[in-house]
Write a protein that holds these residues in place. Sequence first.
Motif, PDB file in Angstrom:
ATOM      1  N   ASP A  49       0.839  -1.194   0.000  1.00 14.22           N
ATOM      2  CA  ASP A  49       0.000   0.000   0.000  1.00 14.22           C
ATOM      3  C   ASP A  49       0.874   1.244   0.000  1.00 14.22           C
ATOM      4  O   ASP A  49       1.899   1.309   0.690  1.00 14.22           O
ATOM      5  CB  ASP A  49      -0.910   0.018   1.243  1.00 14.22           C
ATOM      6  CG  ASP A  49      -2.109  -0.904   1.088  1.00 14.22           C
ATOM      7  OD1 ASP A  49      -2.683  -0.948  -0.013  1.00 14.22           O
ATOM      8  OD2 ASP A  49      -2.459  -1.576   2.069  1.00 14.22           O
ATOM      9  N   ASP A  50       0.459   2.242  -0.760  1.00 15.89           N
ATOM     10  CA  ASP A  50       1.222   3.477  -0.818  1.00 15.89           C
ATOM     11  C   ASP A  50       0.259   4.647  -0.990  1.00 15.89           C
ATOM     12  O   ASP A  50      -0.787   4.511  -1.616  1.00 15.89           O
ATOM     13  CB  ASP A  50       2.206   3.441  -1.991  1.00 15.89           C
ATOM     14  CG  ASP A  50       3.422   4.315  -1.764  1.00 15.89           C
ATOM     15  OD1 ASP A  50       3.417   5.089  -0.799  1.00 15.89           O
ATOM     16  OD2 ASP A  50       4.376   4.212  -2.548  1.00 15.89           O
ATOM     17  N   ASN A  51       0.618   5.780  -0.433  1.00 14.49           N
ATOM     18  CA  ASN A  51      -0.239   6.958  -0.508  1.00 14.49           C
ATOM     19  C   ASN A  51       0.068   7.726  -1.790  1.00 14.49           C
ATOM     20  O   ASN A  51       0.635   8.819  -1.769  1.00 14.49           O
ATOM     21  CB  ASN A  51      -0.016   7.848   0.719  1.00 14.49           C
ATOM     22  CG  ASN A  51      -0.966   9.035   0.726  1.00 14.49           C
ATOM     23  OD1 ASN A  51      -2.060   8.975   0.169  1.00 14.49           O
ATOM     24  ND2 ASN A  51      -0.560  10.122   1.344  1.00 14.49           N
ATOM     25  N   CYS A  52      -0.286   7.118  -2.908  1.00 17.77           N
ATOM     26  CA  CYS A  52      -0.025   7.746  -4.194  1.00 17.77           C
ATOM     27  C   CYS A  52      -0.899   7.081  -5.240  1.00 17.77           C
ATOM     28  O   CYS A  52      -1.545   6.070  -4.979  1.00 17.77           O
ATOM     29  CB  CYS A  52       1.453   7.590  -4.570  1.00 17.77           C
ATOM     30  SG  CYS A  52       1.949   5.881  -4.826  1.00 17.77           S
ATOM     31  N   ALA A  53      -0.914   7.686  -6.409  1.00 20.89           N
ATOM     32  CA  ALA A  53      -1.545   7.033  -7.559  1.00 20.89           C
ATOM     33  C   ALA A  53      -0.456   6.292  -8.317  1.00 20.89           C
ATOM     34  O   ALA A  53       0.668   6.777  -8.445  1.00 20.89           O
ATOM     35  CB  ALA A  53      -2.212   8.064  -8.458  1.00 20.89           C
ATOM     36  N   ILE A  54      -0.770   5.104  -8.806  1.00 18.40           N
ATOM     37  CA  ILE A  54       0.204   4.272  -9.505  1.00 18.40           C
ATOM     38  C   ILE A  54      -0.263   4.040 -10.940  1.00 18.40           C
ATOM     39  O   ILE A  54      -1.452   3.852 -11.192  1.00 18.40           O
ATOM     40  CB  ILE A  54       0.407   2.932  -8.770  1.00 18.40           C
ATOM     41  CG1 ILE A  54       1.093   3.172  -7.421  1.00 18.40           C
ATOM     42  CG2 ILE A  54       1.211   1.956  -9.614  1.00 18.40           C
ATOM     43  CD1 ILE A  54       1.222   1.937  -6.577  1.00 18.40           C
ATOM     44  N   VAL A  55       0.687   4.068 -11.850  1.00 17.05           N
ATOM     45  CA  VAL A  55       0.418   3.858 -13.271  1.00 17.05           C
ATOM     46  C   VAL A  55       1.237   2.672 -13.754  1.00 17.05           C
ATOM     47  O   VAL A  55       2.446   2.589 -13.495  1.00 17.05           O
ATOM     48  CB  VAL A  55       0.800   5.113 -14.088  1.00 17.05           C
ATOM     49  CG1 VAL A  55       0.622   4.848 -15.582  1.00 17.05           C
ATOM     50  CG2 VAL A  55      -0.032   6.317 -13.650  1.00 17.05           C
ATOM     51  N   HIS A  56       0.594   1.725 -14.444  1.00 17.35           N
ATOM     52  CA  HIS A  56       1.279   0.626 -15.135  1.00 17.35           C
ATOM     53  C   HIS A  56       0.871   0.685 -16.611  1.00 17.35           C
ATOM     54  O   HIS A  56      -0.323   0.587 -16.925  1.00 17.35           O
ATOM     55  CB  HIS A  56       0.862  -0.746 -14.588  1.00 17.35           C
ATOM     56  CG  HIS A  56       1.357  -1.044 -13.209  1.00 17.35           C
ATOM     57  ND1 HIS A  56       2.458  -0.453 -12.652  1.00 17.35           N
ATOM     58  CD2 HIS A  56       0.887  -1.903 -12.264  1.00 17.35           C
ATOM     59  CE1 HIS A  56       2.658  -0.920 -11.430  1.00 17.35           C
ATOM     60  NE2 HIS A  56       1.712  -1.797 -11.175  1.00 17.35           N
ATOM     61  N   TYR A  57       1.839   0.829 -17.496  1.00 18.96           N
ATOM     62  CA  TYR A  57       1.557   0.816 -18.934  1.00 18.96           C
ATOM     63  C   TYR A  57       2.366  -0.308 -19.573  1.00 18.96           C
ATOM     64  O   TYR A  57       3.593  -0.343 -19.484  1.00 18.96           O
ATOM     65  CB  TYR A  57       1.928   2.148 -19.578  1.00 18.96           C
ATOM     66  CG  TYR A  57       1.728   2.183 -21.080  1.00 18.96           C
ATOM     67  CD1 TYR A  57       0.482   1.905 -21.641  1.00 18.96           C
ATOM     68  CD2 TYR A  57       2.777   2.503 -21.939  1.00 18.96           C
ATOM     69  CE1 TYR A  57       0.285   1.933 -23.009  1.00 18.96           C
ATOM     70  CE2 TYR A  57       2.595   2.542 -23.320  1.00 18.96           C
ATOM     71  CZ  TYR A  57       1.344   2.253 -23.846  1.00 18.96           C
ATOM     72  OH  TYR A  57       1.143   2.278 -25.205  1.00 18.96           O
ATOM     73  N   MET A  58       1.662  -1.248 -20.212  1.00 15.73           N
ATOM     74  CA  MET A  58       2.309  -2.408 -20.814  1.00 15.73           C
ATOM     75  C   MET A  58       2.865  -2.021 -22.180  1.00 15.73           C
ATOM     76  O   MET A  58       2.115  -1.887 -23.147  1.00 15.73           O
ATOM     77  CB  MET A  58       1.334  -3.573 -20.936  1.00 15.73           C
ATOM     78  CG  MET A  58       0.741  -4.049 -19.615  1.00 15.73           C
ATOM     79  SD  MET A  58       1.971  -4.418 -18.337  1.00 15.73           S
ATOM     80  CE  MET A  58       3.008  -5.628 -19.176  1.00 15.73           C
ATOM     81  N   LEU A  82       2.732   8.531  -8.541  1.00 14.48           N
ATOM     82  CA  LEU A  82       2.397   9.958  -8.513  1.00 14.48           C
ATOM     83  C   LEU A  82       1.953  10.312  -7.101  1.00 14.48           C
ATOM     84  O   LEU A  82       0.860   9.950  -6.682  1.00 14.48           O
ATOM     85  CB  LEU A  82       1.289  10.267  -9.525  1.00 14.48           C
ATOM     86  CG  LEU A  82       1.489   9.733 -10.957  1.00 14.48           C
ATOM     87  CD1 LEU A  82       0.309  10.130 -11.823  1.00 14.48           C
ATOM     88  CD2 LEU A  82       2.791  10.232 -11.545  1.00 14.48           C
ATOM     89  N   HIS A  83       2.804  10.998  -6.387  1.00 15.64           N
ATOM     90  CA  HIS A  83       2.508  11.344  -5.000  1.00 15.64           C
ATOM     91  C   HIS A  83       1.818  12.707  -4.955  1.00 15.64           C
ATOM     92  O   HIS A  83       2.366  13.706  -5.416  1.00 15.64           O
ATOM     93  CB  HIS A  83       3.790  11.373  -4.171  1.00 15.64           C
ATOM     94  CG  HIS A  83       4.432  10.026  -4.044  1.00 15.64           C
ATOM     95  ND1 HIS A  83       4.221   9.208  -2.967  1.00 15.64           N
ATOM     96  CD2 HIS A  83       5.258   9.348  -4.882  1.00 15.64           C
ATOM     97  CE1 HIS A  83       4.901   8.077  -3.133  1.00 15.64           C
ATOM     98  NE2 HIS A  83       5.530   8.141  -4.292  1.00 15.64           N
ATOM     99  N   TYR A  84       0.617  12.726  -4.413  1.00 18.82           N
ATOM    100  CA  TYR A  84      -0.159  13.950  -4.340  1.00 18.82           C
ATOM    101  C   TYR A  84      -0.369  14.341  -2.883  1.00 18.82           C
ATOM    102  O   TYR A  84      -0.265  13.523  -1.969  1.00 18.82           O
ATOM    103  CB  TYR A  84      -1.509  13.788  -5.048  1.00 18.82           C
ATOM    104  CG  TYR A  84      -2.261  12.533  -4.643  1.00 18.82           C
ATOM    105  CD1 TYR A  84      -3.028  12.510  -3.490  1.00 18.82           C
ATOM    106  CD2 TYR A  84      -2.192  11.375  -5.422  1.00 18.82           C
ATOM    107  CE1 TYR A  84      -3.707  11.365  -3.114  1.00 18.82           C
ATOM    108  CE2 TYR A  84      -2.854  10.220  -5.043  1.00 18.82           C
ATOM    109  CZ  TYR A  84      -3.617  10.231  -3.890  1.00 18.82           C
ATOM    110  OH  TYR A  84      -4.283   9.093  -3.501  1.00 18.82           O
ATOM    111  N   SER A  85      -0.678  15.603  -2.679  1.00 19.45           N
ATOM    112  CA  SER A  85      -0.876  16.113  -1.330  1.00 19.45           C
ATOM    113  C   SER A  85      -2.235  15.678  -0.801  1.00 19.45           C
ATOM    114  O   SER A  85      -3.266  15.936  -1.414  1.00 19.45           O
ATOM    115  CB  SER A  85      -0.798  17.646  -1.315  1.00 19.45           C
ATOM    116  OG  SER A  85      -1.176  18.156  -0.053  1.00 19.45           O
ATOM    117  N   ALA A  86      -2.234  15.028   0.378  1.00 16.18           N
ATOM    118  CA  ALA A  86      -3.501  14.613   0.995  1.00 16.18           C
ATOM    119  C   ALA A  86      -4.329  15.817   1.413  1.00 16.18           C
ATOM    120  O   ALA A  86      -5.536  15.712   1.607  1.00 16.18           O
ATOM    121  CB  ALA A  86      -3.223  13.729   2.206  1.00 16.18           C
TER     122      ALA A  86
END
Length: 362
Positions: A35-44, A122-126
């Motif tokens: 778990d991480d406090n960010c948005a994650i992107v996976h592009y194949m 992508l780490h964004y401000s809570a």
Amino acid sequence: MHDDVLSELLRPLWLIDIFHSMWQAGGVWGVKGHDDNCAIVHYMVERGCVIDFGDDSAPVELHEGDLAIFPHGTAHTFAAEHGARTTPLSALVPRCDPGGSGSGVVRVGTPPYRTRMLCASLHYSATGEPGLYQALPRIIVLRRHMLEGEPLLLRTLDSLPSEIGRTAPGSRLVTLRAFETVFVLSLRIAMEELAEESPALRALRHPGISTALTAIHGSYAEPWTVESLAREAGMSRSVFSQVFRELVGEPPMRHLTVRRLREARRLLADTSVPQRDIAQRIGYRSQVGFHLAFRKEYDMTPGDYRTRRAVGTGTTRRHQAGHRRARQDDAPRSAGPGEPPGRFPADHRAEGRTPAPRGPAG
């Protein structure tokens, strides 16, 4: 549907840090994330993988050209096949080879490495995370054919693997902005193509509820009531309240309160804004009402919050200065964040704590 609801939803969401990496995999491989406090992107980029959340949900297969967004950084595994033995993400991160400014190359499995995947955290401000964003599903999968309907997104994704390895002037800033674009355009496609998969996405597509959300997020200082929001949405009060709660996950006035108080936190972090002006700027008619609401929500007064933020910002700036010196002294180990903080969707400097760089997204 109001065509600006997505902009209003994402306006307070500040991108404050980014890490991107190119994964190369071969043989039978698997990686267990956290778990991480960010948005994650996976592009194949080449071939595919299987995503598993480790619960009763069915595995999600990603094929070449597919894009997966994890809005909340929910822990998951990604592997060559379902049930493959996995390696903890934390064990792979130290093995990153320098792959350009602010990036890393990670290899997993055995040669030949024929699977290629572009990942980003992508780490964004809570501080600015809107309530409706929290209601988004844990994974949004956009298939290649969906991306082909959004040429800008597809061209950006296809250009990123070569761009992130460049060392040309401004390359880190270009990469940061490119991933911002990927994130926002992905949510736009999800609104249009996948609305039935999530109440939050249906809310953004609903003609009346999206109009009310635009009003709440864009004009939060107005003296809204349930009745006036229902009129704005073109719905009866009772139907509006019921549908809003079903799709958004909370009553309209609660959603408005949260939006106002998140804006208050942003303004409190900016010491150039007089504290006495904040209540009126966010829609409260009295200082007392604002103080009571803020304390109930965050268990501290606005003044206490401003003081703590000021102390924390000073500490963070000293930490960042030391971190920059360390990166200069030990460049081969650097896999640092992108250029100065950005903001969704416009370019504004974010206030507050910037987290230390993370390893590749998992």
